[in-house]
Design a protein around this motif. Structure first.
Motif, PDB file in Angstrom:
ATOM      1  N   LEU A  83      46.526 -20.835  42.358  1.00  0.00           N
ATOM      2  CA  LEU A  83      45.716 -21.408  41.286  1.00  0.00           C
ATOM      3  C   LEU A  83      46.296 -22.732  40.808  1.00  0.00           C
ATOM      4  N   ALA A  84      47.623 -22.831  40.768  1.00  0.00           N
ATOM      5  CA  ALA A  84      48.261 -24.095  40.373  1.00  0.00           C
ATOM      6  C   ALA A  84      47.968 -25.193  41.396  1.00  0.00           C
ATOM      7  N   LEU A  85      47.997 -24.831  42.676  1.00  0.00           N
ATOM      8  CA  LEU A  85      47.707 -25.815  43.716  1.00  0.00           C
ATOM      9  C   LEU A  85      46.246 -26.257  43.645  1.00  0.00           C
ATOM     10  N   ALA A  86      45.342 -25.334  43.349  1.00  0.00           N
ATOM     11  CA  ALA A  86      43.926 -25.685  43.198  1.00  0.00           C
ATOM     12  C   ALA A  86      43.743 -26.707  42.087  1.00  0.00           C
ATOM     13  N   ALA A  87      44.438 -26.508  40.966  1.00  0.00           N
ATOM     14  CA  ALA A  87      44.337 -27.453  39.850  1.00  0.00           C
ATOM     15  C   ALA A  87      44.880 -28.821  40.249  1.00  0.00           C
ATOM     16  N   ALA A  88      45.995 -28.844  40.979  1.00  0.00           N
ATOM     17  CA  ALA A  88      46.584 -30.118  41.396  1.00  0.00           C
ATOM     18  C   ALA A  88      45.639 -30.883  42.322  1.00  0.00           C
ATOM     19  N   VAL A  89      45.011 -30.171  43.264  1.00  0.00           N
ATOM     20  CA  VAL A  89      44.073 -30.826  44.180  1.00  0.00           C
ATOM     21  C   VAL A  89      42.871 -31.360  43.413  1.00  0.00           C
ATOM     22  N   TRP A  90      42.399 -30.632  42.422  1.00  0.00           N
ATOM     23  CA  TRP A  90      41.233 -31.081  41.653  1.00  0.00           C
ATOM     24  C   TRP A  90      41.544 -32.390  40.925  1.00  0.00           C
ATOM     25  N   PHE A  91      42.757 -32.510  40.402  1.00  0.00           N
ATOM     26  CA  PHE A  91      43.124 -33.721  39.665  1.00  0.00           C
ATOM     27  C   PHE A  91      43.443 -34.892  40.587  1.00  0.00           C
ATOM     28  N   ILE A  92      44.037 -34.632  41.756  1.00  0.00           N
ATOM     29  CA  ILE A  92      44.538 -35.703  42.614  1.00  0.00           C
ATOM     30  C   ILE A  92      43.508 -36.160  43.641  1.00  0.00           C
ATOM     31  N   MET A  93      42.730 -35.233  44.199  1.00  0.00           N
ATOM     32  CA  MET A  93      41.835 -35.575  45.305  1.00  0.00           C
ATOM     33  C   MET A  93      40.840 -36.662  44.908  1.00  0.00           C
ATOM     34  N   PRO A  94      40.694 -37.707  45.713  1.00  0.00           N
ATOM     35  CA  PRO A  94      39.697 -38.747  45.414  1.00  0.00           C
ATOM     36  C   PRO A  94      38.301 -38.151  45.269  1.00  0.00           C
TER      37      PRO A  94
END
Length: 430
Positions: free
Chosen positions: A196-207
């Motif tokens: 879940l933490a990785l999902a949040a990071a991808v949501w914020f970082i991914m273009p």
């Protein structure tokens, strides 16, 4: 045109026809997070095998066979779905949700019952397929074309590292004789939180990228959903790439990792400790070979010389593993060379995307995974049927059982000559 700013501060991606010519930090970070997801899903995929004794004690019957079979069926089918979603809606809209699904599957597994374990593992498969397909999509979408094979190889490298992470550290944490004494449900709880933490990071970082649906895919109708598959499956190059990749994977996945220890122990009469150590050199070879062969391919701008060269080395190493007695070759060398050479199986993943139109790159990655796992699904039962009872098998029996894998490498080499060259050194001249 300069990239625009997204509502969350992330940079919007360029259009599919405006692939960057130089590496840009944001896009490399976006790829790395996807590759980290691949590391993560390999870790959780390998964890049940390490805790089989604990699962058997908790459930009476670990249901490991059912879990694994169900996982790969769902994994292969979802490969087709994920690719279409990425092409239509882009990485930012698709990837965080699938990573979260994988994390939720881990939390369900942590509930402890057999039904929760099997169900949670299958749910993990639904999300996990987006790891490699998503990483390949991001590499083909946001990174320079001449670095594609390198980043695909690095992705696979991280996956193999994840398999090791899911094995050794997990065993250390749950080992009753160890210092940590962590229960297996708490292991899965930790996996879920990390997901879940990785999902949040991808949501914020991914273009932020809306995909190519407006320009290329049309309205959301059954005909338009099937159109990318029609493009890919009607292209003979797609079939060549998929079959080559699958046939070059099975000698190590089915042969070395599946039955290699049994062959050394029963056929060559080595100790099981030696057999396990020898076989473990294959994934170490993957870690070296996947990025190395990808880098060489990108450096020279050609796919086929690296593919054919790696396949020939894999064929030679496989024949040595079968017909050269233990002790003649340097210790562990054959298995290590097999692993390095099998990195050539990653080259067709780049060829698949390069041989098809840019707007179906996500679907192409999904189809590639589907064909590779489909090849594995066909060859694995054949080898298992030829095995018989491993307790009474001789090396001659193993020679016969492994012959389909050797023939498969030869077929892959032959198909490689029919594969169209797609490296930048050739396409730049066209």
């Amino acid at each position: 045109m300069p990239p625009t700013s997204s509502p969350t501060g992330a940079t919007a991606a360029p259009a599919a026809t405006e692939q960057p010519q130089k590496l840009q930090p944001l896009y490399v970070l976006a790829w790395f997070l996807c590759a980290l997801f691949y590391f993560y899903q390999y870790a959780i995929r390998s964890a049940p095998g390490i805790m089989q004794n604990e699962l058997t004690q908790a459930w009476g019957n670990s249901h490991l066979g059912l879990m694994i079979a169900s996982y790969y069926i769902v994994y292969a089918l979802m490969a087709l779905v994920v690719g279409v979603l990425l092409d239509r809606y882009g990485a930012h809209s698709v990837l965080p949700g699938f990573i979260a699904i994988t994390g939720v599957g881990c939390l369900i597994f942590a509930q402890g019952s057999a039904a929760a374990g099997v169900g949670g593992y299958i749910i993990q498969a639904i999300g996990a397929i987006c790891a490699f397909v998503g990483s390949s999509y991001v590499a083909a979408r946001y990174l320079p074309a001449r670095t594609l094979a390198l980043f695909v190889g690095l992705t696979q490298c991280l996956g193999m590292a994840g398999a090791a992470f899911g094995s050794k550290p997990t065993r250390m944490l749950i080992d009753p004789a160890g210092a940590f004494h962590v229960s297996w449900p708490h292991i899965w709880l930790g996996f879920g939180v990390l997901g879940l933490a990785l999902a949040a990071a991808v949501w914020f970082i991914m273009p932020h990228d809306s995909g190519d649906s407006t320009q290329h895919h049309g309205a959301l109708t059954p005909a338009n959903l099937l159109q990318p598959f029609k493009i890919i499956f009607s292209n003979p190059q797609s079939w060549y790439a998929g079959l080559i990749g699958g046939l070059l994977f099975v000698p190590t996945t089915i042969g070395a990792l599946g039955w290699g220890a049994s062959m050394l122990s029963n056929g060559e009469h080595t100790t099981m400790a030696f057999a396990a150590s020898d076989v473990s050199m294959v994934p170490i070879g993957w870690v070296i070979g996947c990025p190395l062969l990808g880098w060489i391919s990108d450096k020279i701008g050609r796919r086929k010389p690296v593919l054919i060269g790696g396949a020939l080395v894999l064929l030679a190493a496989s024949l040595c593993a079968l017909y050269v007695p233990v002790g003649v070759m340097p210790r562990y060398m054959t298995a290590l060379v097999m692993g390095i050479a099998s990195g050539a199986a990653m080259i067709p993943f780049s060829s698949m995307k390069e041989a098809n139109p840019p707007q179906v790159k996500g679907t192409a990655a999904g189809v590639m995974n589907f064909l590779v796992f489909g090849t594995t699904g066909v060859v694995s039962p054949l080898v298992s049927a030829l095995m018989g009872s491993t307790q009474t098998m001789t090396m001659a029996d193993y020679h016969e059982a492994f012959m389909p894998l050797i023939i498969g490498i030869v077929i892959a080499i032959g198909l490689s000559f029919a594969l169209r060259e797609t490296g930048w050194a050739v396409t730049r001249k066209q």
